[in-house]
Design an enzyme around this catalytic site. Structure first.
Site, PDB file in Angstrom:
ATOM      1  N   GLY A   1       3.515  -7.625   0.799  1.00 39.60           N
ATOM      2  CA  GLY A   1       3.788  -8.428   1.987  1.00 39.60           C
ATOM      3  C   GLY A   1       2.530  -9.111   2.478  1.00 39.60           C
ATOM      4  N   SER A   2       2.497  -9.401   3.763  1.00 40.73           N
ATOM      5  CA  SER A   2       1.387 -10.161   4.334  1.00 40.73           C
ATOM      6  C   SER A   2       0.136  -9.297   4.459  1.00 40.73           C
ATOM      7  CB  SER A   2       1.766 -10.696   5.717  1.00 40.73           C
ATOM      8  OG  SER A   2       1.821  -9.635   6.656  1.00 40.73           O
TER       9      SER A   2
ATOM     10  N   GLU B   1      -0.221  -5.271  -2.436  1.00 38.28           N
ATOM     11  CA  GLU B   1      -0.158  -6.616  -3.020  1.00 38.28           C
ATOM     12  C   GLU B   1       0.184  -7.555  -1.883  1.00 38.28           C
ATOM     13  OE1 GLU B   1       0.568  -9.992  -3.924  1.00 38.28           O
ATOM     14  OE2 GLU B   1       2.572  -9.264  -4.425  1.00 38.28           O
TER      15      GLU B   1
ATOM     16  N   CYS C   1       3.666 -15.506  -3.381  1.00 37.98           N
ATOM     17  CA  CYS C   1       2.272 -15.149  -3.085  1.00 37.98           C
ATOM     18  C   CYS C   1       1.294 -15.801  -4.054  1.00 37.98           C
ATOM     19  CB  CYS C   1       2.104 -13.632  -3.097  1.00 37.98           C
ATOM     20  SG  CYS C   1       2.608 -12.858  -4.655  1.00 37.98           S
TER      21      CYS C   1
ATOM     22  N   VAL D   1       0.074  -7.189   7.855  1.00 36.71           N
ATOM     23  CA  VAL D   1       0.784  -5.908   7.828  1.00 36.71           C
ATOM     24  C   VAL D   1       0.119  -4.958   6.844  1.00 36.71           C
ATOM     25  CG1 VAL D   1       2.999  -4.785   7.394  1.00 36.71           C
ATOM     26  CG2 VAL D   1       2.934  -7.022   8.505  1.00 36.71           C
ATOM     27  N   GLY D   2      -0.336  -5.502   5.710  1.00 41.11           N
ATOM     28  CA  GLY D   2      -0.988  -4.664   4.715  1.00 41.11           C
ATOM     29  C   GLY D   2      -2.224  -3.982   5.246  1.00 41.11           C
TER      30      GLY D   2
END
Length: 485
Positions: free
Chosen positions: A231-232, A253, A287, A235-236
């Protein structure tokens, strides 16, 4: 659609059940707004139930003969193949993916299931020498136990599968939380496939929920040893922080701002084709997409003319139409965010060679150039059909521009001289980069991952074995050790 309503449930310990939260996730078709399903969210208590079920089931699964484990993935692959047309229609409906995108995602899903058949047999132990006489050092590779997986909305079936399937094949159990915009394709469909393939209950659990309901329960829970997140980067970063504070391993990732570099000796027509696909596949919601197209100034005029013409000819609209190239973005928030980025860039001085329009969740392609030096758009990921065209003067300038971003996921270099392309590629700080090709690639045995804000760790092949297993040293003293006291 009955396909979605049949799968609009939590899947915990082998049972399909409604969540007990106080609100529902509504699954919409992003193109026409049709309501596909309503799913009551799982609570933190149900997350706990899922993890406890996984913990119980994993021990016996890890002891199961790996050849028996392998058969589950062979059957899962056949189920995907048998249901391919139905899954294609579901990708179009839930994700707004075109038929081309659906075929691409299903192809990747099948490739990674094929590789997962082999993962069951891949872990190997070792015997290492010792400086101590009579000692034997045995190195065992064991499953980590339980893996928590958080998957995204853009390629949810594939990106869930590429983590869930090998983790299971290696002897682990999994709790999967799909994105709330892709609850079926990213979660419950995969649960149904593995249920029908004969996976024992409890080994794969799907909780459809949101952080607004469960907070950090999915990553703080004491059972999982590894959290795999796609994800983003925003958030990661949070996932990594929480995992670190609980001594969990995280595989991340995250986003990208990839550059496709066109050197002065490139095949311009071919480079245009690669750039258009790399930027606009699945509406740019990838991505690895080529956010930035870097072109040597000596060939800029030719490239620009051909690039703009090809992009202007892309068909935009209903993803169910086989001739459509670009469908809707996943939701109105995403469409509004992309539109705002375009307007802000133009207002700050960028030139629009092609200016997209927004109708509902459909955003037509935009090509921007002539940016002010400090334009914020150059450093950010744009999850939509917006291409940034930047000239450069020579290889050093291209590398400087390509590296001027907090991300480092993918990239490409186009040139008539392959080894020149490799030399340039080595200088770009990115986890993956491709010479004379596009930027959007994922292959089952090649390490996949990014540098900088694009991620931590790698998946695929031996990297996946490292991610979802742990090593244990057992020494055996066949003689007698001498102790100092």
């Amino acid at each position: 659609m009955s396909f979605f309503t049949d799968l609009a449930h939590q899947y915990i310990d082998g049972e399909w059940k409604a969540g007990s939260g106080s609100w529902d996730i509504i699954d919409f078709n992003p193109y026409n707004g049709e309501k596909l399903a309503s799913i009551t969210v799982a609570t933190a208590d149900e997350v706990d139930q899922a993890y406890r079920a996984a913990e119980r089931a994993q021990k016996e699964w890890a002891e199961t003969n790996p050849y028996a484990r392998r058969a589950v993935f062979e059957r899962a692959l056949r189920i995907i193949e048998d249901r391919e047309e139905e899954i294609t229609e579901a990708i179009i409906a839930e994700l707004g993916g075109t038929r081309l995108k659906a075929a691409f995602e299903i192809h990747l899903t099948k490739e990674f299931l094929r590789e997962s058949v082999h993962f069951a047999l891949r872990p190997e132990g070792r015997v290492l020498p010792s400086p101590e006489d009579g000692k034997e050092n045995r190195l065992y590779r064991n499953p980590v136990g339980v893996v928590g997986v958080i998957s995204p909305f853009n390629f949810p079936l594939f990106l869930s599968t590429k983590t869930v399937a090998p983790a299971l094949a290696l002897g682990n159990a999994v709790v999967l939380k799909p994105h709330q915009n892709a609850p079926v394709m990213g979660g419950s469909l995969l649960a149904k496939v593995f249920e029908d393939a004969g996976l024992p209950p409890g080994l794969l659990n799907v909780v459809i929920t949101d952080i607004a309901e469960i907070g950090d329960a999915l990553i703080e829970h004491p059972v999982p040893s590894v959290i795999s997140f796609t994800g983003s980067d925003r958030v990661g970063r949070h996932v990594a922080t929480v995992c670190a504070s609980h001594f969990k391993r995280s595989i991340l990732e995250m986003g990208g701002n990839s550059a496709l570099i066109v050197l002065d000796d490139a095949d311009i027509d071919y480079a245009v084709d690669a750039a258009v696909f790399s930027r606009f596949v699945h509406q740019g919601q990838v991505c690895m997409a080529a956010n930035r197209i870097l072109v040597d100034r000596s060939v800029l005029a030719e490239f620009t003319e051909k690039f703009v013409a090809k992009v202007a000819g892309l068909k935009v609209g209903d993803p169910a139409d086989p001739t459509t190239h670009i469908g809707p973005l996943i939701n109105s928030s995403q469409a509004d965010a992309v539109t705002a980025v375009i307007e802000q860039a133009v207002a700050s001085g960028a030139t629009a060679l092609l200016h997209g329009e927004t109708q509902g969740n459909v955003v037509t392609p935009t090509i921007l150039t002539d940016f002010p030096h400090d334009s914020p758009i150059l450093g950010q990921e744009i999850f939509g059909p917006v291409a940034l065209l930047l000239p450069f003067d020579g290889e050093d300038d291209a590398v400087r521009i390509a590296n001027d971003t907090p991300y480092g996921l993918s990239g490409a270099v186009h040139t008539a001289d392959t080894e020149r392309g490799v030399r340039v590629a080595k200088r770009v700080r990115t986890g993956m980069i491709h010479v004379n090709d596009g930027t959007v690639h994922d292959e089952a045995i090649v390490p996949f991952g990014g540098e900088k804000n694009s991620g931590v760790g790698r998946l695929n092949g031996e990297s996946t074995v490292d991610a979802f297993t742990t090593q244990k040293w057992i020494s055996v003293q066949h003689g007698r050790s001498r102790f100092p006291f």
